[in-house]
Design a protein around this motif. Structure first.
Motif, short mmCIF file in Angstrom:
data_model
loop_
_atom_site.label_atom_id
_atom_site.label_comp_id
_atom_site.label_asym_id
_atom_site.label_seq_id
_atom_site.Cartn_x
_atom_site.Cartn_y
_atom_site.Cartn_z
N LEU A 30 -1.14 13.00 4.89
CA LEU A 30 -1.96 13.53 4.28
C LEU A 30 -1.66 15.33 4.22
O LEU A 30 -2.12 15.59 3.18
N LEU A 42 3.85 7.25 5.86
CA LEU A 42 2.79 6.31 5.73
C LEU A 42 3.71 4.64 6.25
O LEU A 42 2.98 3.89 6.92
N PHE A 46 2.72 2.08 9.16
CA PHE A 46 2.76 0.65 8.77
C PHE A 46 3.50 -0.13 9.96
O PHE A 46 2.98 -0.94 10.44
N LEU A 76 7.48 -0.36 -3.90
CA LEU A 76 6.59 -0.15 -5.17
C LEU A 76 6.03 1.12 -5.49
O LEU A 76 6.16 1.90 -6.63
N MET A 77 5.66 1.98 -4.52
CA MET A 77 5.07 3.38 -4.62
C MET A 77 6.05 4.21 -4.94
O MET A 77 6.34 5.16 -5.74
N GLY B 21 -8.30 11.10 2.59
CA GLY B 21 -7.03 11.16 1.58
C GLY B 21 -7.47 10.71 0.14
O GLY B 21 -7.27 11.34 -0.79
N LYS B 25 -7.39 14.01 -2.18
CA LYS B 25 -6.01 14.14 -2.87
C LYS B 25 -6.16 14.05 -4.30
O LYS B 25 -6.84 13.19 -4.73
N ASN B 27 -3.12 13.59 -6.39
CA ASN B 27 -1.98 12.63 -6.89
C ASN B 27 -2.35 11.25 -6.64
O ASN B 27 -2.66 10.84 -5.56
N ILE B 29 -0.75 8.47 -6.55
CA ILE B 29 0.23 7.65 -5.67
C ILE B 29 -0.49 7.93 -4.26
O ILE B 29 -0.48 6.92 -3.36
N VAL B 30 -0.74 9.08 -3.77
CA VAL B 30 -1.24 9.41 -2.54
C VAL B 30 -2.66 8.77 -2.44
O VAL B 30 -3.11 8.07 -1.14
N LEU B 32 -3.74 6.00 -3.80
CA LEU B 32 -3.37 4.51 -3.51
C LEU B 32 -2.90 4.15 -2.31
O LEU B 32 -3.25 3.06 -1.61
N LEU B 33 -1.84 5.03 -1.66
CA LEU B 33 -1.50 4.89 -0.28
C LEU B 33 -2.58 4.98 0.75
O LEU B 33 -2.64 4.22 1.60
N SER B 34 -3.73 5.89 0.36
CA SER B 34 -4.70 6.19 1.42
C SER B 34 -5.68 4.86 1.47
O SER B 34 -6.02 4.31 2.54
N GLU B 36 -4.58 1.97 0.78
CA GLU B 36 -3.77 0.98 1.74
C GLU B 36 -4.06 1.26 3.11
O GLU B 36 -3.98 0.18 4.05
N LEU B 37 -4.09 2.33 3.80
CA LEU B 37 -4.17 2.87 5.11
C LEU B 37 -5.65 2.43 5.49
O LEU B 37 -5.89 1.75 6.46
N ALA B 75 -2.08 -3.15 -5.23
CA ALA B 75 -1.12 -1.93 -5.49
C ALA B 75 -0.15 -2.13 -6.64
O ALA B 75 -0.11 -1.28 -7.15
N VAL B 79 -0.31 0.53 -9.48
CA VAL B 79 0.99 1.36 -9.88
C VAL B 79 1.25 0.92 -11.41
O VAL B 79 1.62 2.02 -12.21
N LEU B 82 -1.22 3.33 -13.10
CA LEU B 82 -0.84 4.57 -13.22
C LEU B 82 0.38 5.12 -14.04
O LEU B 82 0.49 6.02 -14.88
#
Lengths: 175, 102
Positions: A30, A42, A46, A76-77, B21, B25, B27, B29-30, B32-34, B36-37, B75, B79, B82
């Motif tokens: 973050l 991240l 994981f 993918l990201m 996040g 956030k 962005n 992509i960030v 999407l990652l948050s 996932e978290l 995801a 993407v 996006l």
């Protein structure tokens, strides 16, 4: 309140180390400014979570976590980052009010969850997981959860086809 | 005293970090990652309860596998959306994803 009379066992030490790794990865994700660094930290989170799954006796879930999250979602990201431009991320506009409100909300949510967790006395587990975890899991998925499993494969196919259809370059749009 | 409370607290920390996040956030992509978290924090809860819950069983593991598959599908579609959006309006900032609002 914190239950600090725990004796230091191997499980506790491993849990502590992996938990610190997971939280560090998430906080760094973050805080870092470049997107690729966020993605990599991240991935670290994981992997730590996969270690925690092993600690909890979920070997197959840990394997799938490494395979799917670290192997597939992170890559993918990274592809998503490669296909888009992130030049202007350095002059990110600060929105202090939004960030403060979101921070207060998240802290309040965490406080509620924390005091609920600490205030609940969980009954001791009656029994233990079977020793041959993965075999039992396979038997369970293909007998009791057969229909959800097949639905999941349909979902994955639909998502795959949908992603390809979405990202396909439409020839009509081009001049 | 089992470690269940500690696992649940760790999952709560990860969930709140992911929520922060997602909310702050810019962005995509960030964001999407948050997400996932947050899903990972839920998975940790499920697996912790399947070991330390009142009746230990493997159902939590099965649910975790299903959650991981749904997260992977999400995801992939995220993407793809996006990239389509980036092609139209050369940006990945989520606060410019406002075509339906205007």
């Amino acid at each position: 309140m914190f239950g600090l009379n725990l004796d230091i066992t191997g499980e506790l030490a491993a849990f502590f180390i992996l938990a610190v790794c997971a939280i560090t990865g998430a906080v760094m994700a973050l805080n870092l400014t470049r997107v690729i660094h966020s993605v990599l930290s991240l991935a670290f989170t994981f992997i730590s979570l996969a270690g925690l799954y092993v600690l909890l006796g979920a070997e197959f879930a840990a394997f799938v976590q490494v395979l799917v999250y670290v192997g597939a979602v992170t890559i993918l990201m990274i592809f998503g980052i490669m296909m888009t431009r992130h030049d202007h991320e350095s002059q990110e506009r600060q929105r202090p009010l939004t960030e403060a409100l979101a921070g207060i909300g998240c802290l309040a949510l965490f406080g509620i969850l924390f005091f609920t967790i600490r205030g609940t006395d969980f009954p001791a587990p009656a029994g233990a997981l079977p020793e041959d975890n993965v075999g039992e899991l396979g038997r369970l998925i293909f007998s009791g959860f057969a229909i959800p499993f097949e639905l999941m494969s349909v979902l994955l196919t639909v998502a795959f086809v949908g992603a390809v259809m979405l990202a396909r370059r439409e020839e009509d749009d081009l001049p | 005293m089992t470690l269940l409370g500690s696992y649940l607290t760790l999952a709560a920390v990860l969930f709140c970090l992911g929520l922060y996040g997602v909310l702050t956030k810019r962005n995509a992509i960030v964001v999407l990652l948050s997400l996932e978290l947050m899903l990972n924090a839920v998975n940790l809860n499920l697996i912790a309860f399947s070991k330390y819950g009142m009746i230990p069983s493997l159902t939590g593991h099965v649910f975790t596998l299903f959650t991981i598959s749904v997260a992977a599908a999400e995801a992939a579609v995220g993407v793809a959306i996006l990239i389509v959006f980036y092609r139209r309006r050369v940006t990945v900032n989520v606060d410019e994803f406002d075509e339906l609002r205007r």
